[in-house]
Design a protein around this motif. Sequence first.
Motif, PDB file in Angstrom:
ATOM      1  N   TRP A   1      45.243  52.881  43.689  1.00  0.00           N
ATOM      2  CA  TRP A   1      44.579  54.000  44.336  1.00  0.00           C
ATOM      3  C   TRP A   1      43.608  54.707  43.387  1.00  0.00           C
ATOM      4  CZ3 TRP A   1      43.499  55.662  48.953  1.00  0.00           C
ATOM      5  CH2 TRP A   1      43.057  56.974  49.122  1.00  0.00           C
ATOM      6  N   ASN A   2      43.968  54.822  42.123  1.00  0.00           N
ATOM      7  CA  ASN A   2      43.138  55.540  41.157  1.00  0.00           C
ATOM      8  C   ASN A   2      42.019  54.687  40.564  1.00  0.00           C
ATOM      9  OD1 ASN A   2      44.678  57.920  41.405  1.00  0.00           O
ATOM     10  ND2 ASN A   2      46.144  57.233  39.846  1.00  0.00           N
ATOM     11  N   HIS A   3      42.060  53.377  40.792  1.00  0.00           N
ATOM     12  CA  HIS A   3      41.026  52.479  40.271  1.00  0.00           C
ATOM     13  C   HIS A   3      39.968  52.308  41.360  1.00  0.00           C
ATOM     14  CE1 HIS A   3      39.033  49.100  38.427  1.00  0.00           C
ATOM     15  NE2 HIS A   3      39.865  49.109  37.406  1.00  0.00           N
TER      16      HIS A   3
ATOM     17  N   LEU B   1      39.002  48.536  42.292  1.00  0.00           N
ATOM     18  CA  LEU B   1      40.104  47.809  42.910  1.00  0.00           C
ATOM     19  C   LEU B   1      40.446  48.370  44.279  1.00  0.00           C
ATOM     20  CD1 LEU B   1      42.503  47.286  39.869  1.00  0.00           C
ATOM     21  CD2 LEU B   1      41.214  45.510  41.075  1.00  0.00           C
ATOM     22  N   ARG B   2      40.421  49.690  44.400  1.00  0.00           N
ATOM     23  CA  ARG B   2      40.719  50.310  45.697  1.00  0.00           C
ATOM     24  C   ARG B   2      39.693  49.894  46.743  1.00  0.00           C
ATOM     25  NH1 ARG B   2      40.280  55.422  44.326  1.00  0.00           N
ATOM     26  NH2 ARG B   2      38.190  55.741  45.213  1.00  0.00           N
TER      27      ARG B   2
ATOM     28  N   LEU C   1      36.399  37.153  43.986  1.00  0.00           N
ATOM     29  CA  LEU C   1      37.174  38.387  44.101  1.00  0.00           C
ATOM     30  C   LEU C   1      38.556  38.257  43.476  1.00  0.00           C
ATOM     31  CD1 LEU C   1      36.221  39.605  47.688  1.00  0.00           C
ATOM     32  CD2 LEU C   1      35.481  40.535  45.499  1.00  0.00           C
ATOM     33  N   VAL C   2      39.200  37.118  43.662  1.00  0.00           N
ATOM     34  CA  VAL C   2      40.532  36.934  43.068  1.00  0.00           C
ATOM     35  C   VAL C   2      40.435  36.904  41.545  1.00  0.00           C
ATOM     36  CG1 VAL C   2      42.462  35.336  42.808  1.00  0.00           C
ATOM     37  CG2 VAL C   2      41.528  35.784  45.076  1.00  0.00           C
ATOM     38  N   SER C   3      39.467  36.166  41.007  1.00  0.00           N
ATOM     39  CA  SER C   3      39.325  36.093  39.551  1.00  0.00           C
ATOM     40  C   SER C   3      38.918  37.446  38.977  1.00  0.00           C
ATOM     41  CB  SER C   3      38.314  35.016  39.169  1.00  0.00           C
ATOM     42  OG  SER C   3      37.034  35.307  39.699  1.00  0.00           O
ATOM     43  N   LEU C   4      38.104  38.205  39.713  1.00  0.00           N
ATOM     44  CA  LEU C   4      37.731  39.543  39.262  1.00  0.00           C
ATOM     45  C   LEU C   4      38.951  40.446  39.190  1.00  0.00           C
ATOM     46  CD1 LEU C   4      35.666  41.730  38.555  1.00  0.00           C
ATOM     47  CD2 LEU C   4      35.275  42.067  41.006  1.00  0.00           C
ATOM     48  N   ARG C   5      39.780  40.396  40.201  1.00  0.00           N
ATOM     49  CA  ARG C   5      40.993  41.209  40.191  1.00  0.00           C
ATOM     50  C   ARG C   5      41.901  40.829  39.031  1.00  0.00           C
ATOM     51  NH1 ARG C   5      42.551  40.383  45.135  1.00  0.00           N
ATOM     52  NH2 ARG C   5      44.285  38.971  44.823  1.00  0.00           N
ATOM     53  N   GLN C   6      41.977  39.550  38.722  1.00  0.00           N
ATOM     54  CA  GLN C   6      42.810  39.109  37.605  1.00  0.00           C
ATOM     55  C   GLN C   6      42.290  39.640  36.267  1.00  0.00           C
ATOM     56  OE1 GLN C   6      42.468  34.942  38.379  1.00  0.00           O
ATOM     57  NE2 GLN C   6      44.383  34.827  39.536  1.00  0.00           N
ATOM     58  N   ARG C   7      40.977  39.832  36.165  1.00  0.00           N
ATOM     59  CA  ARG C   7      40.429  40.364  34.923  1.00  0.00           C
ATOM     60  C   ARG C   7      40.559  41.881  34.839  1.00  0.00           C
ATOM     61  NH1 ARG C   7      36.445  36.449  35.974  1.00  0.00           N
ATOM     62  NH2 ARG C   7      35.052  38.006  36.887  1.00  0.00           N
TER      63      ARG C   7
ATOM     64  N   VAL D   1      31.178  49.307  44.721  1.00  0.00           N
ATOM     65  CA  VAL D   1      31.352  48.128  43.863  1.00  0.00           C
ATOM     66  C   VAL D   1      29.962  47.638  43.459  1.00  0.00           C
ATOM     67  CG1 VAL D   1      32.368  45.841  43.656  1.00  0.00           C
ATOM     68  CG2 VAL D   1      33.472  47.572  45.084  1.00  0.00           C
ATOM     69  N   THR D   2      29.447  48.175  42.370  1.00  0.00           N
ATOM     70  CA  THR D   2      28.131  47.814  41.867  1.00  0.00           C
ATOM     71  C   THR D   2      28.288  47.002  40.584  1.00  0.00           C
ATOM     72  OG1 THR D   2      27.929  49.785  40.504  1.00  0.00           O
ATOM     73  CG2 THR D   2      27.202  49.950  42.796  1.00  0.00           C
TER      74      THR D   2
END
Length: 425
Positions: free
Chosen positions: A209-211, A214-215, A325-331, A391-392
């Motif tokens: 929620w605070n990111h 990610l949110r 998107l999945v790889s971005l979330r993992q990073r 998301v820029t």
Amino acid sequence: MSRRSFRRLWTSSALSNTADGVVVVGLPLLAVALTRSPFLVALVSAAATLPWLLLSLHAGALADRHDRRRMMIVAAWARAGVLAALTAAAWLGALHLPVLLAGALLLGAAEVFADTSAQSAVPMTVPRERLTGATGKLVAAQTVGNNFLGAPLAGVLAGIGAAVTLGVPALLYAAAGGAALGMRGRFRVENPSTRPLRADIAEGLRHLWNHRVLRSLAVFAGVLNFANDAYFAVFVLWVVGEESRVGLTPAGYGVLAALLAVGAVAGSLVAERLAHRAGQVRTVITVNLVNGSLLLVPVLLPTVAAVAVTAVLLGLTNGVSNTILVSLRQRLVPEALMGRVHATVRLIGMGSRPLGAAAGGLLSAAAGLPAVFCAAAVLCVLTVLLVSRTVTTRSVAAAETEAAVGHAVAPSPEAFPGSFPGQSR
């Protein structure tokens, strides 16, 4: 980290997803042999997905406390055990609908833990700079296993008998667990939490929620899944049958699904190259704008050729977007929170799907199929445009830099060669 560990993880994923394809298609086919009630047949599929709403947050918290490789193995072998029991019931003539429903529920519960732990283990098998490529290979294996191998195989096995339909995926799950045994390295976070599980779940929810990035991505996935499930829940009525606008046969619809999968595999394999050349944010925004616009093609051009080309392009754009998107979330997610954040995102994404399907059915009954298709397309495009304001390239680069500092790894500036035109900074 070693190549062997990722190869083992890839092999385990390929085997388990082939089994998933057999189960997803095979269980409803077995249910049809037991009852002609549409509600009861649908209940089997609902039982398999219900655990995502009930257990995903707990699975994520446990993945951040325990050995993720071990969780993968236990979940794979648990599914093999459930299917072995169902195979025995079928062999003895005791495979009644309540037994099948219970089996579907248990298989779904094990899937939640298997998928959450496997996704959280990927960053432990490859360097951060190789996550997009590794994720693309996993997405390709999942698509091939589910759509090209598992689903057709289920149709063949169902023609042989219930025991075979259930026994083959049991062997595949057992083999998937065996493949994961060969993974080497550390698959448990350092200094895992010893607090109450509820506190860990709350921490994961707060982090998401605070990111800001990610949110936004979690809401993005939830809305797009809602719109797409509303669309495809009734799409078959538009394209299949003599009274439909396109006039495909059921076999032709199967070919259409295969074309969608072909595009998804291609998209997952080229995603890393596109992200490197155009920038990951620009690529994600662009392919999702194209994807949302493509939803209008079957309405404007209801021909077999146009729908076939659209299916390939929809799969391609989905494959590119999902991989990045999945790889971005993992990073972006700290290792210690990977399981909880991933599970929360899946909860949002999976939870919106049955709501979207229900909304598509209600809207089509009230206003017709074209209204559903147009509404879904507009919702997708508007969602992409709204998310592009948050998301820029700059916000993602800043978030990756912050995450990289936490991992003592510098980010690669080449991954962000430019920003998407018109993005708000």
